[in-house]
Enzyme design. Sequence first.
Site, short mmCIF file in Angstrom:
data_model
loop_
_atom_site.label_atom_id
_atom_site.label_comp_id
_atom_site.label_asym_id
_atom_site.label_seq_id
_atom_site.Cartn_x
_atom_site.Cartn_y
_atom_site.Cartn_z
N HIS A 1 47.02 -18.41 10.86
CA HIS A 1 47.99 -17.59 10.14
C HIS A 1 48.45 -18.30 8.88
O HIS A 1 49.42 -19.07 8.88
CB HIS A 1 49.20 -17.28 11.04
CG HIS A 1 50.05 -16.15 10.53
ND1 HIS A 1 50.08 -14.91 11.12
CD2 HIS A 1 50.88 -16.07 9.47
CE1 HIS A 1 50.90 -14.12 10.46
NE2 HIS A 1 51.41 -14.81 9.43
N HIS B 1 50.48 -8.04 11.50
CA HIS B 1 51.84 -8.57 11.60
C HIS B 1 52.71 -7.58 12.38
O HIS B 1 52.72 -6.39 12.09
CB HIS B 1 52.46 -8.75 10.22
CG HIS B 1 51.96 -9.95 9.47
ND1 HIS B 1 50.62 -10.17 9.24
CD2 HIS B 1 52.63 -10.97 8.88
CE1 HIS B 1 50.50 -11.28 8.54
NE2 HIS B 1 51.70 -11.80 8.31
N GLU C 1 58.19 -9.51 13.96
CA GLU C 1 58.82 -10.55 13.14
C GLU C 1 60.13 -9.99 12.59
O GLU C 1 61.21 -10.31 13.06
CB GLU C 1 57.88 -10.97 12.00
CG GLU C 1 58.47 -12.03 11.07
CD GLU C 1 57.68 -12.19 9.78
OE1 GLU C 1 57.90 -13.20 9.10
OE2 GLU C 1 56.86 -11.32 9.44
N ASP D 1 52.02 -20.02 7.80
CA ASP D 1 52.37 -18.76 7.12
C ASP D 1 52.29 -18.89 5.60
O ASP D 1 51.28 -18.56 4.99
CB ASP D 1 53.76 -18.31 7.58
CG ASP D 1 53.99 -16.82 7.40
OD1 ASP D 1 53.04 -16.09 7.04
OD2 ASP D 1 55.12 -16.37 7.63
N ASP D 2 53.36 -19.36 4.95
CA ASP D 2 53.41 -19.59 3.50
C ASP D 2 54.08 -20.95 3.29
O ASP D 2 55.25 -21.03 2.90
CB ASP D 2 54.24 -18.48 2.81
CG ASP D 2 53.72 -17.08 3.12
OD1 ASP D 2 52.74 -16.67 2.48
OD2 ASP D 2 54.30 -16.41 3.99
#
Length: 324
Positions: free
Chosen positions: A11, A191, A194, A272-273
């Site tokens: 991810h 996704h 979340e 993720d980021d």
Amino acid sequence: MTLTLPKAELHLHLEGAMTPDLVRLFAARNGIEIADGLYDENDRYIWSDFPQFLDSFDGASSVIRTRRDYSDLTCQYLVEQAKIGALYVELFCSPSHAAMQGLSFDDHLLAVADGIDRAFRQSGIIGRIVMTCVRHLGPDKAIDVARDTVACKHPYIVGFGMGGNESLFTQKDFYPAYKIAADGGLGCTTHAGEVLGPESVWDAIDHLPVDRIGHGVRSIEDEKLVVELAKRGIVLEVCPGSNIALSVYPDYASHPLRRLYDAGVKVTLGSDDPPFFHTTLADEYQRAHDLFGFSEDELRGITRTAINAAYVDADTKASLLARV
């Protein structure tokens, strides 16, 4: 301990791996002026809520303009992960984001593939691509992305996924795009769970051909859903650092990673980021050990779960598992 531990990541949004150093590099060579207030003097991106994070993400990725940029971004991220023990990374790649910067589907794809090859030659890490549609751009655009993805038949594209604003449309709305991808032999993830709660995960697993869920942590709010995920063997791509940064949970003590794992749900760890959320894949493994009480054997098991859940071919998967 965790630096030497074998790792795998499922991810990671490619543009979300843009460090401020890369923003400066790409801006300079593309003749672009960087917007004020993108990051602070300590190279931490500046944002305080999810909409501001998206603005920050778009501001950083706006300096990507060429195939060379995408290749360099891909190569740098993968080589850095190899240094902390990562064997395999699946990159979420968005042709829609690349198109906003003037790059065609093929230019974007071939640039990322070149970066994957360069990283492999430098470090031995294996990278593969999960092409993603953007939820808030709508189901029709998703169909276009799925068609292009299946038609190109590039060997590095192993999956199809969806990111973007969870509050727009339903998972079911994207079934036509996912059917194209699944019929084309691609693994599918999306996704859910979340920003929205367990109902978004039910929507995904009941209506899309997915065997993985990006995040999915709010499944913990529905005991029946937790049982169902464990029963079906659906894998959650969990990104604790991201969840805390975006205030999905107020702190690590309330994050359900350990509870999901103990309930028999298959989990993996992702960043993720990472520069936006002030984390790294190494940090995620370290926190799992320090804050969630995962032993070294359990963390190796999480890496094996990730490799088994990866959409890469069986021979590559077997060779990766042998290294864990």
